[in-house]
Write a protein that holds these residues in place. Structure first.
Motif, PDB file in Angstrom:
ATOM      1  N   PHE A  42       0.949  -1.242   0.145  1.00  0.00           N
ATOM      2  CA  PHE A  42       0.004   0.095   0.051  1.00  0.00           C
ATOM      3  C   PHE A  42       0.930   1.163   0.031  1.00  0.00           C
ATOM      4  CE2 PHE A  42      -3.029  -2.805   1.441  1.00  0.00           C
ATOM      5  CZ  PHE A  42      -4.220  -2.500   1.014  1.00  0.00           C
ATOM      6  N   ASP A  43       0.450   2.363  -0.706  1.00  0.00           N
ATOM      7  CA  ASP A  43       1.107   3.688  -0.678  1.00  0.00           C
ATOM      8  C   ASP A  43       0.533   4.333   0.363  1.00  0.00           C
ATOM      9  OD1 ASP A  43      -1.373   4.547  -1.943  1.00  0.00           O
ATOM     10  OD2 ASP A  43      -0.240   5.223  -3.735  1.00  0.00           O
ATOM     11  N   LYS A  44       0.985   5.792   0.526  1.00  0.00           N
ATOM     12  CA  LYS A  44       0.320   6.346   2.021  1.00  0.00           C
ATOM     13  C   LYS A  44      -1.125   6.889   1.400  1.00  0.00           C
ATOM     14  CE  LYS A  44       4.787   8.482   3.269  1.00  0.00           C
ATOM     15  NZ  LYS A  44       5.522   9.387   3.172  1.00  0.00           N
ATOM     16  N   SER A  45      -1.625   6.923   0.241  1.00  0.00           N
ATOM     17  CA  SER A  45      -2.785   7.229  -0.081  1.00  0.00           C
ATOM     18  C   SER A  45      -3.718   6.142  -0.045  1.00  0.00           C
ATOM     19  CB  SER A  45      -3.109   7.940  -1.484  1.00  0.00           C
ATOM     20  OG  SER A  45      -2.782   7.025  -2.518  1.00  0.00           O
ATOM     21  N   GLY A  46      -3.405   4.875   0.318  1.00  0.00           N
ATOM     22  CA  GLY A  46      -4.310   3.665   0.442  1.00  0.00           C
ATOM     23  C   GLY A  46      -4.412   3.167  -0.884  1.00  0.00           C
ATOM     24  N   SER A  47      -3.760   3.232  -1.826  1.00  0.00           N
ATOM     25  CA  SER A  47      -3.862   2.649  -3.142  1.00  0.00           C
ATOM     26  C   SER A  47      -2.901   1.450  -3.083  1.00  0.00           C
ATOM     27  CB  SER A  47      -3.394   3.186  -4.175  1.00  0.00           C
ATOM     28  OG  SER A  47      -4.247   4.424  -4.647  1.00  0.00           O
ATOM     29  N   LEU A  48      -3.405   0.143  -3.547  1.00  0.00           N
ATOM     30  CA  LEU A  48      -2.763  -0.982  -3.319  1.00  0.00           C
ATOM     31  C   LEU A  48      -2.135  -1.185  -4.771  1.00  0.00           C
ATOM     32  CD1 LEU A  48      -2.448  -3.902  -1.841  1.00  0.00           C
ATOM     33  CD2 LEU A  48      -4.284  -4.542  -2.996  1.00  0.00           C
ATOM     34  N   TYR A  49      -0.737  -1.859  -4.636  1.00  0.00           N
ATOM     35  CA  TYR A  49       0.019  -2.003  -5.843  1.00  0.00           C
ATOM     36  C   TYR A  49       0.222  -3.623  -5.813  1.00  0.00           C
ATOM     37  CZ  TYR A  49       0.436   2.971  -6.313  1.00  0.00           C
ATOM     38  OH  TYR A  49       0.305   4.052  -6.390  1.00  0.00           O
ATOM     39  N   ALA A  50       0.202  -4.172  -7.008  1.00  0.00           N
ATOM     40  CA  ALA A  50       0.397  -5.611  -6.981  1.00  0.00           C
ATOM     41  C   ALA A  50       1.460  -6.047  -8.186  1.00  0.00           C
ATOM     42  CB  ALA A  50      -0.857  -6.395  -7.234  1.00  0.00           C
ATOM     43  N   ALA A  51       2.375  -6.656  -7.768  1.00  0.00           N
ATOM     44  CA  ALA A  51       3.420  -7.205  -8.942  1.00  0.00           C
ATOM     45  C   ALA A  51       2.948  -8.500  -9.415  1.00  0.00           C
ATOM     46  CB  ALA A  51       4.756  -7.131  -8.311  1.00  0.00           C
ATOM     47  N   GLU A  52       2.754  -8.365 -10.855  1.00  0.00           N
ATOM     48  CA  GLU A  52       2.463  -9.567 -11.642  1.00  0.00           C
ATOM     49  C   GLU A  52       3.678 -10.178 -12.245  1.00  0.00           C
ATOM     50  OE1 GLU A  52      -2.098  -9.895 -13.418  1.00  0.00           O
ATOM     51  OE2 GLU A  52      -0.725  -8.170 -14.309  1.00  0.00           O
ATOM     52  N   SER A  53       4.118 -11.472 -11.844  1.00  0.00           N
ATOM     53  CA  SER A  53       5.394 -12.161 -12.437  1.00  0.00           C
ATOM     54  C   SER A  53       5.123 -12.568 -13.830  1.00  0.00           C
ATOM     55  CB  SER A  53       5.967 -12.961 -11.648  1.00  0.00           C
ATOM     56  OG  SER A  53       4.957 -14.034 -11.319  1.00  0.00           O
ATOM     57  N   ASP A  54       3.990 -12.825 -14.247  1.00  0.00           N
ATOM     58  CA  ASP A  54       3.585 -13.319 -15.416  1.00  0.00           C
ATOM     59  C   ASP A  54       3.494 -12.455 -16.553  1.00  0.00           C
ATOM     60  OD1 ASP A  54       3.660 -15.938 -14.036  1.00  0.00           O
ATOM     61  OD2 ASP A  54       1.367 -16.175 -14.536  1.00  0.00           O
ATOM     62  N   VAL A  58       3.133  -3.839 -12.867  1.00  0.00           N
ATOM     63  CA  VAL A  58       2.882  -3.688 -11.648  1.00  0.00           C
ATOM     64  C   VAL A  58       1.339  -2.948 -11.798  1.00  0.00           C
ATOM     65  CG1 VAL A  58       3.220  -1.944  -9.578  1.00  0.00           C
ATOM     66  CG2 VAL A  58       4.944  -3.297 -10.599  1.00  0.00           C
ATOM     67  N   LEU A  59       0.215  -3.483 -10.876  1.00  0.00           N
ATOM     68  CA  LEU A  59      -0.978  -3.099 -10.885  1.00  0.00           C
ATOM     69  C   LEU A  59      -1.270  -2.108  -9.867  1.00  0.00           C
ATOM     70  CD1 LEU A  59      -2.714  -6.533 -11.685  1.00  0.00           C
ATOM     71  CD2 LEU A  59      -2.030  -4.738 -13.475  1.00  0.00           C
ATOM     72  N   LEU A  60      -1.995  -1.185 -10.340  1.00  0.00           N
ATOM     73  CA  LEU A  60      -2.448  -0.115  -9.068  1.00  0.00           C
ATOM     74  C   LEU A  60      -3.972  -0.375  -8.950  1.00  0.00           C
ATOM     75  CD1 LEU A  60      -2.581   2.465  -7.535  1.00  0.00           C
ATOM     76  CD2 LEU A  60      -2.753   3.907  -9.850  1.00  0.00           C
ATOM     77  N   PHE A  61      -4.506  -0.486  -7.694  1.00  0.00           N
ATOM     78  CA  PHE A  61      -5.761  -0.554  -7.414  1.00  0.00           C
ATOM     79  C   PHE A  61      -6.211   0.561  -6.481  1.00  0.00           C
ATOM     80  CE2 PHE A  61      -4.666  -4.996  -7.985  1.00  0.00           C
ATOM     81  CZ  PHE A  61      -5.595  -5.429  -8.524  1.00  0.00           C
ATOM     82  N   THR A  62      -6.852   1.574  -6.830  1.00  0.00           N
ATOM     83  CA  THR A  62      -7.323   2.710  -6.178  1.00  0.00           C
ATOM     84  C   THR A  62      -8.112   2.496  -5.009  1.00  0.00           C
ATOM     85  OG1 THR A  62      -9.364   3.132  -7.499  1.00  0.00           O
ATOM     86  CG2 THR A  62      -7.028   4.350  -8.198  1.00  0.00           C
ATOM     87  N   PRO A  63      -8.289   3.383  -3.679  1.00  0.00           N
ATOM     88  CA  PRO A  63      -9.134   2.939  -2.802  1.00  0.00           C
ATOM     89  C   PRO A  63     -10.590   2.909  -2.988  1.00  0.00           C
ATOM     90  CG  PRO A  63      -7.730   4.953  -2.130  1.00  0.00           C
ATOM     91  CD  PRO A  63      -7.382   4.462  -3.712  1.00  0.00           C
ATOM     92  N   SER A  64     -10.960   3.420  -4.291  1.00  0.00           N
ATOM     93  CA  SER A  64     -12.152   3.154  -4.939  1.00  0.00           C
ATOM     94  C   SER A  64     -12.569   1.874  -5.525  1.00  0.00           C
ATOM     95  CB  SER A  64     -12.832   4.327  -5.717  1.00  0.00           C
ATOM     96  OG  SER A  64     -11.965   4.076  -6.915  1.00  0.00           O
ATOM     97  N   GLY A  65     -11.340   1.103  -5.729  1.00  0.00           N
ATOM     98  CA  GLY A  65     -11.430  -0.196  -6.480  1.00  0.00           C
ATOM     99  C   GLY A  65     -10.944  -0.544  -7.726  1.00  0.00           C
ATOM    100  N   LYS A  67      -8.931  -0.567 -11.311  1.00  0.00           N
ATOM    101  CA  LYS A  67      -7.386  -1.329 -11.405  1.00  0.00           C
ATOM    102  C   LYS A  67      -6.989  -0.904 -12.758  1.00  0.00           C
ATOM    103  CE  LYS A  67      -6.759  -5.460 -13.713  1.00  0.00           C
ATOM    104  NZ  LYS A  67      -7.068  -6.771 -13.890  1.00  0.00           N
ATOM    105  N   SER A  68      -5.731  -0.561 -12.740  1.00  0.00           N
ATOM    106  CA  SER A  68      -4.955  -0.099 -14.059  1.00  0.00           C
ATOM    107  C   SER A  68      -3.500  -0.867 -14.046  1.00  0.00           C
ATOM    108  CB  SER A  68      -4.865   1.223 -14.183  1.00  0.00           C
ATOM    109  OG  SER A  68      -4.162   1.990 -12.945  1.00  0.00           O
ATOM    110  N   VAL A  69      -2.886  -0.608 -14.873  1.00  0.00           N
ATOM    111  CA  VAL A  69      -1.329  -1.058 -15.040  1.00  0.00           C
ATOM    112  C   VAL A  69      -0.663   0.566 -14.602  1.00  0.00           C
ATOM    113  CG1 VAL A  69       0.554  -1.704 -16.353  1.00  0.00           C
ATOM    114  CG2 VAL A  69      -1.723  -2.842 -16.840  1.00  0.00           C
ATOM    115  N   PHE A  70       0.034   0.249 -13.418  1.00  0.00           N
ATOM    116  CA  PHE A  70       0.959   1.471 -13.015  1.00  0.00           C
ATOM    117  C   PHE A  70       2.098   1.572 -13.836  1.00  0.00           C
ATOM    118  CE2 PHE A  70       4.043   3.444 -10.142  1.00  0.00           C
ATOM    119  CZ  PHE A  70       3.486   4.727  -9.887  1.00  0.00           C
ATOM    120  N   VAL A  71       2.888   0.580 -13.863  1.00  0.00           N
ATOM    121  CA  VAL A  71       4.034   0.677 -14.719  1.00  0.00           C
ATOM    122  C   VAL A  71       4.336  -0.837 -15.220  1.00  0.00           C
ATOM    123  CG1 VAL A  71       5.190   2.511 -13.734  1.00  0.00           C
ATOM    124  CG2 VAL A  71       5.810   0.303 -12.913  1.00  0.00           C
TER     125      VAL A  71
END
Length: 130
Positions: A42-54, A58-65, A67-71
């Motif tokens: 989690f970042d300081k704003s409450g967004s969740l980041y997930a690293a996809e090995s496949d 790196v996905l970004l899930f905002t606090p509202s839910g 989903k997007s590709v962050f990088v």
């Protein structure tokens, strides 16, 4: 695994889903249809980041839910950690990348094989050697 500011525990189930556990023990599905999630943070704003090995994303899930590709860092991302300045550090099998909030990617360390990252209180980055 990662905790949000409300004390909920988020757990990757070895790749395809992220589960959410409330402090009372209630389990729910937070996200599904993922591709090899190895790490979450989690970042300081409450967004969740997930690293996809496949996918190398790196996905970004905002606090509202939403989903997007962050990088996309390519490779096999497996470790995530935020420093005190809000920079995201992503490790893969050979490199630790530093990603700014503006999505500028740079190499922080190379020749490092690590899938676990953590910062201490003074800002030192620790990487578990694999």
């Amino acid at each position: 695994m990662a905790f949000d500011a409300q004390g909920n525990l988020f757990v990757s189930d070895y790749g395809t889903s992220i589960l959410k556990y409330t402090p009372q023990g209630t389990r729910s599905l937070f996200a599904s249809g993922l591709n090899g999630v190895q790490a979450i943070a989690f970042d300081k704003s409450g967004s969740l980041y997930a690293a996809e090995s496949d996918t190398g994303n790196v996905l970004l899930f905002t606090p509202s839910g939403s989903k997007s590709v962050f990088v996309s860092v390519g490779g096999d991302p497996g470790g995530l950690a935020f420093d005190h300045s809000g920079n995201l550090f992503v490790s893969d099998s050979t490199t630790i990348h530093r990603i700014t909030s503006g999505k500028m990617i740079s190499t922080f360390a190379s020749g490092v094989s690590s899938f676990s990252l953590a910062f201490d209180m003074t800002g030192n980055l620790f990487a578990a050697d694999v």
